[in-house]
Design a protein around this motif. Sequence first.
Motif, PDB file in Angstrom:
ATOM      1  N   MET A 183       0.837  -1.198   0.000  1.00 47.23           N
ATOM      2  CA  MET A 183       0.000   0.000   0.000  1.00 47.23           C
ATOM      3  C   MET A 183       0.875   1.252   0.000  1.00 47.23           C
ATOM      4  O   MET A 183       0.646   2.186  -0.776  1.00 47.23           O
ATOM      5  N   GLU A 184       1.904   1.256   0.829  1.00 44.19           N
ATOM      6  CA  GLU A 184       2.803   2.405   0.912  1.00 44.19           C
ATOM      7  C   GLU A 184       3.544   2.619  -0.411  1.00 44.19           C
ATOM      8  O   GLU A 184       3.638   3.751  -0.907  1.00 44.19           O
ATOM      9  N   ALA A 185       4.044   1.534  -1.002  1.00 49.01           N
ATOM     10  CA  ALA A 185       4.760   1.643  -2.281  1.00 49.01           C
ATOM     11  C   ALA A 185       3.834   2.154  -3.383  1.00 49.01           C
ATOM     12  O   ALA A 185       4.230   2.982  -4.202  1.00 49.01           O
ATOM     13  N   CYS A 186       2.599   1.657  -3.406  1.00 54.21           N
ATOM     14  CA  CYS A 186       1.626   2.099  -4.417  1.00 54.21           C
ATOM     15  C   CYS A 186       1.267   3.570  -4.239  1.00 54.21           C
ATOM     16  O   CYS A 186       1.149   4.304  -5.225  1.00 54.21           O
ATOM     17  N   ASN A 187       1.107   4.001  -2.997  1.00 57.87           N
ATOM     18  CA  ASN A 187       0.804   5.415  -2.751  1.00 57.87           C
ATOM     19  C   ASN A 187       1.959   6.299  -3.184  1.00 57.87           C
ATOM     20  O   ASN A 187       1.756   7.362  -3.774  1.00 57.87           O
ATOM     21  N   HIS A 188       3.185   5.854  -2.926  1.00 52.45           N
ATOM     22  CA  HIS A 188       4.361   6.622  -3.345  1.00 52.45           C
ATOM     23  C   HIS A 188       4.430   6.682  -4.871  1.00 52.45           C
ATOM     24  O   HIS A 188       4.670   7.742  -5.453  1.00 52.45           O
ATOM     25  N   CYS A 189       4.210   5.530  -5.520  1.00 50.13           N
ATOM     26  CA  CYS A 189       4.260   5.472  -6.982  1.00 50.13           C
ATOM     27  C   CYS A 189       3.178   6.363  -7.591  1.00 50.13           C
ATOM     28  O   CYS A 189       3.431   7.111  -8.541  1.00 50.13           O
ATOM     29  N   PHE A 190       1.982   6.291  -7.039  1.00 49.36           N
ATOM     30  CA  PHE A 190       0.855   7.117  -7.482  1.00 49.36           C
ATOM     31  C   PHE A 190       1.239   8.598  -7.456  1.00 49.36           C
ATOM     32  O   PHE A 190       1.083   9.320  -8.446  1.00 49.36           O
ATOM     33  N   ASP A 191       1.773   9.026  -6.322  1.00 50.64           N
ATOM     34  CA  ASP A 191       2.143  10.434  -6.159  1.00 50.64           C
ATOM     35  C   ASP A 191       3.265  10.823  -7.123  1.00 50.64           C
ATOM     36  O   ASP A 191       3.206  11.873  -7.763  1.00 50.64           O
ATOM     37  N   ALA A 192       4.269   9.960  -7.260  1.00 53.12           N
ATOM     38  CA  ALA A 192       5.390  10.250  -8.156  1.00 53.12           C
ATOM     39  C   ALA A 192       4.941  10.278  -9.616  1.00 53.12           C
ATOM     40  O   ALA A 192       5.394  11.129 -10.395  1.00 53.12           O
ATOM     41  N   CYS A 193       4.042   9.368  -9.984  1.00 56.98           N
ATOM     42  CA  CYS A 193       3.532   9.347 -11.365  1.00 56.98           C
ATOM     43  C   CYS A 193       2.782  10.636 -11.696  1.00 56.98           C
ATOM     44  O   CYS A 193       2.880  11.145 -12.817  1.00 56.98           O
ATOM     45  N   LEU A 194       2.047  11.150 -10.730  1.00 50.78           N
ATOM     46  CA  LEU A 194       1.297  12.387 -10.959  1.00 50.78           C
ATOM     47  C   LEU A 194       2.226  13.570 -11.225  1.00 50.78           C
ATOM     48  O   LEU A 194       1.831  14.530 -11.885  1.00 50.78           O
ATOM     49  N   ARG A 195       3.455  13.481 -10.719  1.00 50.90           N
ATOM     50  CA  ARG A 195       4.409  14.574 -10.896  1.00 50.90           C
ATOM     51  C   ARG A 195       5.284  14.412 -12.137  1.00 50.90           C
ATOM     52  O   ARG A 195       6.125  15.270 -12.407  1.00 50.90           O
ATOM     53  N   GLU A 196       5.086  13.331 -12.879  1.00 52.08           N
ATOM     54  CA  GLU A 196       5.850  13.128 -14.118  1.00 52.08           C
ATOM     55  C   GLU A 196       5.463  14.206 -15.132  1.00 52.08           C
ATOM     56  O   GLU A 196       4.335  14.690 -15.128  1.00 52.08           O
ATOM     57  N   GLU A 197       6.403  14.564 -15.997  1.00 50.07           N
ATOM     58  CA  GLU A 197       6.137  15.582 -17.021  1.00 50.07           C
ATOM     59  C   GLU A 197       4.916  15.238 -17.860  1.00 50.07           C
ATOM     60  O   GLU A 197       4.105  16.093 -18.150  1.00 50.07           O
ATOM     61  N   GLU A 198       4.829  14.009 -18.262  1.00 47.95           N
ATOM     62  CA  GLU A 198       3.684  13.584 -19.065  1.00 47.95           C
ATOM     63  C   GLU A 198       2.875  12.565 -18.259  1.00 47.95           C
ATOM     64  O   GLU A 198       2.828  11.377 -18.594  1.00 47.95           O
ATOM     65  N   ALA A 199       2.229  13.055 -17.234  1.00 49.38           N
ATOM     66  CA  ALA A 199       1.464  12.192 -16.331  1.00 49.38           C
ATOM     67  C   ALA A 199       0.377  11.420 -17.068  1.00 49.38           C
ATOM     68  O   ALA A 199       0.019  10.313 -16.669  1.00 49.38           O
ATOM     69  N   SER A 200      -0.129  11.974 -18.161  1.00 49.70           N
ATOM     70  CA  SER A 200      -1.187  11.287 -18.907  1.00 49.70           C
ATOM     71  C   SER A 200      -0.700   9.943 -19.455  1.00 49.70           C
ATOM     72  O   SER A 200      -1.485   9.006 -19.591  1.00 49.70           O
ATOM     73  N   MET A 201       0.600   9.836 -19.731  1.00 52.18           N
ATOM     74  CA  MET A 201       1.159   8.566 -20.197  1.00 52.18           C
ATOM     75  C   MET A 201       1.201   7.526 -19.080  1.00 52.18           C
ATOM     76  O   MET A 201       1.348   6.332 -19.329  1.00 52.18           O
ATOM     77  N   MET A 202       1.049   7.982 -17.850  1.00 51.69           N
ATOM     78  CA  MET A 202       1.113   7.100 -16.688  1.00 51.69           C
ATOM     79  C   MET A 202      -0.281   6.779 -16.146  1.00 51.69           C
ATOM     80  O   MET A 202      -0.415   6.230 -15.071  1.00 51.69           O
ATOM     81  N   ALA A 203      -1.319   7.094 -16.915  1.00 52.76           N
ATOM     82  CA  ALA A 203      -2.701   6.961 -16.434  1.00 52.76           C
ATOM     83  C   ALA A 203      -3.029   5.556 -15.931  1.00 52.76           C
ATOM     84  O   ALA A 203      -3.617   5.395 -14.856  1.00 52.76           O
ATOM     85  N   ASP A 204      -2.639   4.536 -16.692  1.00 49.76           N
ATOM     86  CA  ASP A 204      -2.944   3.164 -16.261  1.00 49.76           C
ATOM     87  C   ASP A 204      -2.187   2.812 -14.989  1.00 49.76           C
ATOM     88  O   ASP A 204      -2.719   2.137 -14.105  1.00 49.76           O
TER      89      ASP A 204
END
Length: 111
Positions: free
Chosen positions: A17-38
């Motif tokens: 759960m902690e790793a997924c929450n961290h990944c979720f937050d980091a993905c949202l901050r990616e330059e092209e977050a839309s590519m990380m939607a899935d």
Amino acid sequence: MSHQKFKECIEACLACMEACNHCFDACLREEEASMMADCIRLDRECAEICSFAAQAMSRNSPFAVEICELCARVCEACGEECLKHDRVHCRECAEACFACAEICRKMVVAA
């Protein structure tokens, strides 16, 4: 099954759960977050089911085994998606997801 017998699985679910929450937050901050939607979507699903599974096991729910079966499936799906991305947070998330899925499956078989 007593709460103590669930201990390893609860810990794996909380770590995932902690790793997924961290990944979720980091993905949202990616330059092209839309590519990380899935990845973002599965991170959220996985974090939620892991939290739910840990809670179910901690209260010795009569549905804990079924919840952990589903948790393992969601963890594997999230891990597979994370492996598609060359990001440290995604790799770490995938590792936690696969570890959680394995421990959940072991617990299900032992139940």
